[in-house]
Design a protein around this motif. Structure first.
Motif, PDB file in Angstrom:
ATOM      1  N   GLU A  36       9.745  -0.743  17.684  1.00 24.54           N
ATOM      2  CA  GLU A  36       9.923  -1.370  16.383  1.00 24.54           C
ATOM      3  C   GLU A  36      10.489  -0.375  15.381  1.00 24.54           C
ATOM      4  O   GLU A  36      10.099   0.787  15.341  1.00 24.54           O
ATOM      5  CB  GLU A  36       8.568  -1.895  15.906  1.00 24.54           C
ATOM      6  CG  GLU A  36       8.601  -2.684  14.627  1.00 24.54           C
ATOM      7  CD  GLU A  36       7.218  -3.218  14.273  1.00 24.54           C
ATOM      8  OE1 GLU A  36       6.985  -4.421  14.441  1.00 24.54           O
ATOM      9  OE2 GLU A  36       6.377  -2.411  13.843  1.00 24.54           O
ATOM     10  N   TYR A  37      11.435  -0.847  14.577  1.00 26.86           N
ATOM     11  CA  TYR A  37      11.965  -0.097  13.438  1.00 26.86           C
ATOM     12  C   TYR A  37      11.307  -0.639  12.166  1.00 26.86           C
ATOM     13  O   TYR A  37      11.256  -1.859  11.961  1.00 26.86           O
ATOM     14  CB  TYR A  37      13.487  -0.256  13.309  1.00 26.86           C
ATOM     15  CG  TYR A  37      14.290   0.337  14.442  1.00 26.86           C
ATOM     16  CD1 TYR A  37      14.768   1.639  14.358  1.00 26.86           C
ATOM     17  CD2 TYR A  37      14.592  -0.405  15.576  1.00 26.86           C
ATOM     18  CE1 TYR A  37      15.521   2.186  15.389  1.00 26.86           C
ATOM     19  CE2 TYR A  37      15.339   0.130  16.614  1.00 26.86           C
ATOM     20  CZ  TYR A  37      15.802   1.425  16.520  1.00 26.86           C
ATOM     21  OH  TYR A  37      16.557   1.957  17.546  1.00 26.86           O
ATOM     22  N   VAL A  38      10.811   0.279  11.316  1.00 24.61           N
ATOM     23  CA  VAL A  38      10.235  -0.116  10.028  1.00 24.61           C
ATOM     24  C   VAL A  38      11.270   0.212   8.953  1.00 24.61           C
ATOM     25  O   VAL A  38      11.540   1.381   8.679  1.00 24.61           O
ATOM     26  CB  VAL A  38       8.907   0.618   9.757  1.00 24.61           C
ATOM     27  CG1 VAL A  38       8.314   0.175   8.422  1.00 24.61           C
ATOM     28  CG2 VAL A  38       7.916   0.365  10.889  1.00 24.61           C
ATOM     29  N   VAL A  39      11.835  -0.846   8.348  1.00 27.33           N
ATOM     30  CA  VAL A  39      12.966  -0.690   7.435  1.00 27.33           C
ATOM     31  C   VAL A  39      12.575  -1.192   6.049  1.00 27.33           C
ATOM     32  O   VAL A  39      12.220  -2.374   5.886  1.00 27.33           O
ATOM     33  CB  VAL A  39      14.195  -1.472   7.939  1.00 27.33           C
ATOM     34  CG1 VAL A  39      15.406  -1.166   7.065  1.00 27.33           C
ATOM     35  CG2 VAL A  39      14.479  -1.154   9.402  1.00 27.33           C
ATOM     36  N   TYR A  40      12.605  -0.299   5.030  1.00 26.33           N
ATOM     37  CA  TYR A  40      12.439  -0.716   3.640  1.00 26.33           C
ATOM     38  C   TYR A  40      13.786  -1.223   3.142  1.00 26.33           C
ATOM     39  O   TYR A  40      14.818  -0.541   3.288  1.00 26.33           O
ATOM     40  CB  TYR A  40      11.983   0.451   2.773  1.00 26.33           C
ATOM     41  CG  TYR A  40      10.515   0.788   2.889  1.00 26.33           C
ATOM     42  CD1 TYR A  40       9.611   0.329   1.945  1.00 26.33           C
ATOM     43  CD2 TYR A  40      10.045   1.574   3.943  1.00 26.33           C
ATOM     44  CE1 TYR A  40       8.251   0.647   2.045  1.00 26.33           C
ATOM     45  CE2 TYR A  40       8.696   1.893   4.054  1.00 26.33           C
ATOM     46  CZ  TYR A  40       7.807   1.427   3.104  1.00 26.33           C
ATOM     47  OH  TYR A  40       6.472   1.733   3.205  1.00 26.33           O
ATOM     48  N   VAL A  41      13.793  -2.432   2.533  1.00 26.11           N
ATOM     49  CA  VAL A  41      15.057  -3.037   2.076  1.00 26.11           C
ATOM     50  C   VAL A  41      14.905  -3.444   0.615  1.00 26.11           C
ATOM     51  O   VAL A  41      13.795  -3.670   0.124  1.00 26.11           O
ATOM     52  CB  VAL A  41      15.435  -4.256   2.934  1.00 26.11           C
ATOM     53  CG1 VAL A  41      15.644  -3.854   4.384  1.00 26.11           C
ATOM     54  CG2 VAL A  41      14.381  -5.347   2.835  1.00 26.11           C
ATOM     55  N   PRO A  42      16.051  -3.574  -0.126  1.00 23.90           N
ATOM     56  CA  PRO A  42      15.982  -3.951  -1.543  1.00 23.90           C
ATOM     57  C   PRO A  42      15.470  -5.378  -1.727  1.00 23.90           C
ATOM     58  O   PRO A  42      15.602  -6.232  -0.844  1.00 23.90           O
ATOM     59  CB  PRO A  42      17.444  -3.827  -2.018  1.00 23.90           C
ATOM     60  CG  PRO A  42      18.121  -2.983  -0.998  1.00 23.90           C
ATOM     61  CD  PRO A  42      17.434  -3.264   0.299  1.00 23.90           C
ATOM     62  N   ASN A  43      14.911  -5.624  -2.902  1.00 23.51           N
ATOM     63  CA  ASN A  43      14.463  -6.965  -3.255  1.00 23.51           C
ATOM     64  C   ASN A  43      15.653  -7.921  -3.290  1.00 23.51           C
ATOM     65  O   ASN A  43      16.715  -7.602  -3.823  1.00 23.51           O
ATOM     66  CB  ASN A  43      13.775  -6.918  -4.627  1.00 23.51           C
ATOM     67  CG  ASN A  43      13.386  -8.301  -5.119  1.00 23.51           C
ATOM     68  OD1 ASN A  43      12.803  -9.070  -4.378  1.00 23.51           O
ATOM     69  ND2 ASN A  43      13.721  -8.596  -6.369  1.00 23.51           N
ATOM     70  N   THR A  65       0.806  -1.216   0.000  1.00 26.17           N
ATOM     71  CA  THR A  65       0.000   0.000   0.000  1.00 26.17           C
ATOM     72  C   THR A  65       0.843   1.272   0.000  1.00 26.17           C
ATOM     73  O   THR A  65       0.384   2.323  -0.456  1.00 26.17           O
ATOM     74  CB  THR A  65      -0.945   0.013   1.209  1.00 26.17           C
ATOM     75  OG1 THR A  65      -0.170  -0.084   2.426  1.00 26.17           O
ATOM     76  CG2 THR A  65      -1.908  -1.169   1.162  1.00 26.17           C
ATOM     77  N   ASN A  66       2.077   1.201   0.538  1.00 16.69           N
ATOM     78  CA  ASN A  66       2.996   2.356   0.542  1.00 16.69           C
ATOM     79  C   ASN A  66       4.355   1.909  -0.002  1.00 16.69           C
ATOM     80  O   ASN A  66       5.345   1.798   0.745  1.00 16.69           O
ATOM     81  CB  ASN A  66       3.156   2.918   1.956  1.00 16.69           C
ATOM     82  CG  ASN A  66       1.864   3.481   2.492  1.00 16.69           C
ATOM     83  OD1 ASN A  66       1.479   4.586   2.165  1.00 16.69           O
ATOM     84  ND2 ASN A  66       1.186   2.697   3.327  1.00 16.69           N
ATOM     85  N   PRO A  67       4.433   1.594  -1.297  1.00 17.26           N
ATOM     86  CA  PRO A  67       5.660   1.004  -1.847  1.00 17.26           C
ATOM     87  C   PRO A  67       6.791   2.018  -2.021  1.00 17.26           C
ATOM     88  O   PRO A  67       6.563   3.215  -2.124  1.00 17.26           O
ATOM     89  CB  PRO A  67       5.193   0.458  -3.206  1.00 17.26           C
ATOM     90  CG  PRO A  67       4.061   1.362  -3.594  1.00 17.26           C
ATOM     91  CD  PRO A  67       3.376   1.731  -2.306  1.00 17.26           C
ATOM     92  N   ARG A  68       8.002   1.489  -2.046  1.00 14.60           N
ATOM     93  CA  ARG A  68       9.206   2.258  -2.408  1.00 14.60           C
ATOM     94  C   ARG A  68      10.005   1.443  -3.414  1.00 14.60           C
ATOM     95  O   ARG A  68       9.962   0.209  -3.406  1.00 14.60           O
ATOM     96  CB  ARG A  68      10.077   2.538  -1.184  1.00 14.60           C
ATOM     97  CG  ARG A  68       9.501   3.501  -0.166  1.00 14.60           C
ATOM     98  CD  ARG A  68      10.486   3.749   0.966  1.00 14.60           C
ATOM     99  NE  ARG A  68       9.878   4.511   2.055  1.00 14.60           N
ATOM    100  CZ  ARG A  68      10.497   4.789   3.208  1.00 14.60           C
ATOM    101  NH1 ARG A  68      11.761   4.380   3.396  1.00 14.60           N
ATOM    102  NH2 ARG A  68       9.883   5.483   4.141  1.00 14.60           N
ATOM    103  N   ASP A  69      10.767   2.153  -4.269  1.00 20.75           N
ATOM    104  CA  ASP A  69      11.632   1.494  -5.255  1.00 20.75           C
ATOM    105  C   ASP A  69      13.062   1.481  -4.749  1.00 20.75           C
ATOM    106  O   ASP A  69      13.544   2.462  -4.154  1.00 20.75           O
ATOM    107  CB  ASP A  69      11.573   2.215  -6.597  1.00 20.75           C
ATOM    108  CG  ASP A  69      10.203   2.099  -7.255  1.00 20.75           C
ATOM    109  OD1 ASP A  69       9.457   1.157  -6.902  1.00 20.75           O
ATOM    110  OD2 ASP A  69       9.885   2.956  -8.109  1.00 20.75           O
ATOM    111  N   ASP A  70      13.776   0.349  -4.999  1.00 22.02           N
ATOM    112  CA  ASP A  70      15.189   0.298  -4.641  1.00 22.02           C
ATOM    113  C   ASP A  70      16.023   0.915  -5.770  1.00 22.02           C
ATOM    114  O   ASP A  70      15.472   1.459  -6.739  1.00 22.02           O
ATOM    115  CB  ASP A  70      15.618  -1.140  -4.333  1.00 22.02           C
ATOM    116  CG  ASP A  70      15.405  -2.085  -5.513  1.00 22.02           C
ATOM    117  OD1 ASP A  70      15.315  -1.595  -6.659  1.00 22.02           O
ATOM    118  OD2 ASP A  70      15.323  -3.310  -5.286  1.00 22.02           O
TER     119      ASP A  70
END
Length: 474
Positions: A76-83, A37-42
């Motif tokens: 809690e840490y919310v971390v976006y990571v690469p595919n 729902t809240n995507p990010r691109d690597d």
């Protein structure tokens, strides 16, 4: 100098011990939809995954592999990571390596738009107690210590594994006490505390006795020893022939409130020779009614049989009073006619293609003039008698009802007619007399109609409801 050096070394060792983190668990989190729902691109243009890192008492973690900002929520840490990330590293804010999580070690492949949980354990084995209080301005004591509560009513406490007591209180509410058990298996525990409002006995003495009392828009039959919570409440009192009164009370303790209504101004209507005076409370009204009529009756009192048609209808009407007790009635109705062997309706209902009678749809508009006589206490009931005309549009709607046999004597002439001679609609009009009695909002009535277009005499009854009334201003 030696003592100072030893003290500093001890502080460094304790700090290092506190920052020693071990991986407690790693698992997928399929119910978490945030990565979608809240995507990010690597950096390669692929959609990121999310790793939620839970750890208590460590507020300075940095994740070199993170894509964009890292969000800290409670413990809690919310971390976006690469595919396809294989290993998640974490450091302190001074750049010192504190460890890493190898996803391959747990048989997990990090994929785009998916979420994962990583739980880290600090050396002091702290756990988080999360509180949500209602109302949000409540005061929280945890293990005997006063804890700061945010504006939205949430608070967070970090403590070692164990059982702790808490106390929540707020002005105007009963205090709540309880215990929270922080376990080895869960890094956080959430407790919702909804305080119950402190109540007091309130007596409302309303005049006149037949008045209805509403407290916060809820009607009460018994207003003795009402239990109301502390704070503001709206009181509204109504009674027939009295002006409504509304007020706000502030409940702080047991109390009694006395409310007297003022007599409403009523219109005085003069009858013939002024022998009596009365006030008509209802000056105009809107009605809704369901009726059943026997149609084509040659005389009143004829026994119901297969010679008659029947009309089932729903009508809305409006009555406006003028010149004292005089009234004008108008409305509109829609209904269904079930035709039987009455020659006035069977020709219209007959379908020669299938040799059957069909139901008829009709729209009816009455226009009548008459009078209304009030009666009962406060003249809240009414007897109405109206006379006038009506107009109807009647059409066949194609619902098969009764198969006609060729040897039916009553329909012999109709069956032999050509198809183009039988119309599928007609216009009816005539005169109508209506008598109705209003008991409060309930309405019972009877209608007598004589068609002037050859459709015969009709008699019926109706039941209805007076859905709107309004007084006439002087």
């Amino acid at each position: 100098m030696r003592r100072i050096f030893l003290f500093l070394m001890l502080c460094f060792c304790l700090a290092s011990y506190a920052q020693q983190l071990t991986v407690k668990s790693v698992a997928p989190r399929p119910q978490d939809a945030r990565a979608r729902t809240n995507p990010r691109d690597d950096a390669k243009g692929n959609k990121c995954a999310i790793v939620r890192v839970g750890v208590v008492g460590v507020d300075n973690l940095v994740f070199p592999d993170a894509v964009g900002d890292v969000e800290r929520v409670m413990s809690e840490y919310v971390v976006y990571v690469p595919n396809g990330l294989k290993k998640l590293k974490y450091k302190d804010n001074a750049g010192n390596d504190l460890g890493s999580v190898g996803f391959d070690d747990y048989g997990i492949e990090v994929n785009s738009l998916e979420s994962y949980d990583v739980i880290l354990e600090s050396g002091n084995h702290l756990r988080t107690a999360i509180f949500t209080s209602l109302p949000p301005d409540a005061q929280l004591k945890f293990d005997g210590q006063l804890i700061k509560v945010s504006k939205d009513g949430t608070a967070m406490v970090n403590k070692p594994v164990g059982e702790y007591s808490y106390q929540v209180e707020a002005d105007g509410y009963n205090r709540a006490n309880g215990t929270v058990c922080l376990t080895e298996d869960e890094i956080s525990t959430t407790t919702v505390v909804a305080l119950q409002g402190r109540k007091h006995k309130v007596n409302i003495e309303a005049s006149p006795e037949e008045a209805t009392v509403f407290v916060d828009n809820v009607p009460y039959d018994d207003v003795v020893n009402l239990e109301l919570t502390e704070g503001k409440h709206t009181i509204r009192v109504t009674a027939p022939l009295y002006d409504d009164k509304e007020m706000t009370i502030v409940v702080k303790d047991d109390m009694t409130e006395r409310i007297s209504l003022k007599k409403a101004d009523q219109e005085v209507v003069k009858h013939k020779e002024e022998r009596s005076r009365t006030s008509i409370n209802v000056r105009n009204a809107v009605y809704s009614a369901f009726s059943v009529s026997m149609m084509g009756v040659p005389e009143i009192g004829k026994i119901i049989d297969k010679e008659n048609a029947f009309d089932f209808a729903f009508e809305s009407s409006w009555v406006c009073h003028f010149a004292g007790i005089m009234g004008l009635r108008m409305g509109a109705g829609i209904g269904l006619i079930k035709s039987n062997k009455n020659e006035k309706y069977v020709e219209l209902a007959y379908n020669s293609e299938i040799d059957s009678l069909e139901w008829l749809l009709h729209v009816d508009i009455p226009l009548q003039i008459g009078f209304s006589l009030p009666f009962g206490k406060y003249n809240q009931h009414m007897f109405n008698l109206f006379g006038g005309g009506y107009g109807s549009f009647i059409t066949r709607i194609g619902i098969k009802d009764e198969v006609i046999e060729p040897d039916d004597e009553v329909l012999k002439n109709i069956i032999t007619k050509e198809k183009d001679e039988i119309e599928d609609h007609t216009i009816d009009y005539g005169i109508r007399v209506s008598a109705k009695i209003d008991i409060g909002h309930f309405v019972l009535g009877a209608d007598l109609s004589q068609s002037l277009n050859g459709m015969g005499f009709s008699a019926g009854v109706n039941l209805g409801w007076k859905i709107y009334t309004k007084k006439k201003n002087k």
